[in-house]
Design a protein around this motif. Sequence first.
Motif: not given
Length: 252
Positions: A136, A151, A154, A156, A159, A192
């Motif tokens: 992240a 992001f 998405l 978890a 990700q 994605d």
Amino acid sequence: MLVQSRVLAGQASITMPGGAECHVWYFPLTLVASEREELWQSLTPDERERANRYKVARPREQFVTARGRLRQILAAYLGVSPAAVELVSEPDGKPILRGVNLPFNVSHSGDLGLIAVADRRVGVDVEQLRDVPNAAGLVERFFGPEEREQFARLPAELQLPGFLRGWTCKEALLKAVGTGIQNVNKCVVDLDPRRAPAVIRFDHAAEIGRWQLGTWSPVVGYVAAVALECDDELRLDSSRETTSPAGSRRAT
């Protein structure tokens, strides 16, 4: 454009990629001593000097294997010996063929190397699947605003796959263009993993080409991406795309 895994396995010659082809060869970086010696003998004095500048054995062996395999593959296209392949470096250090228009690109991660060859600009990247605890934070620092928003949306469990796919796509595209990683946030791709990879935005002043992306798992535990300058969508034949890294293969 079709992407299909095929074995190199002792071919003395390879047909040049046509307008609807991109060949992506992959191979293990760990070799027995006799194989490594054969590749070492194909290197130029400058390449051997570069290899010897690596103080740690593992990266030195990876360089010798990747450069030696590159010479073998290009030699099969050109109909010459691996030692006779003439490579020169562009200002950014990227190797190209002297006097021959046969674009290629090289990537490696873990124990896997990839070499993409086409009749137009091409870039390739491979990453070994691994945990990235700060994914992240990397997205926040290096990705574009559209990617950061996507992001965060998405699930978890998607990700990390989304981050790794996005990173390989960005690297492949930037390598194809010949720009550095400093432009990574100007290259926006779809993160994605449930959708086909795509370039969303590319804010590179000198870039007017149209790019297509393809992603796949060349062997178990790795994700790869190829970027090709073309209009046609890349089509992947996955019937043989996941194998153990026991030899060189081709995707067309």
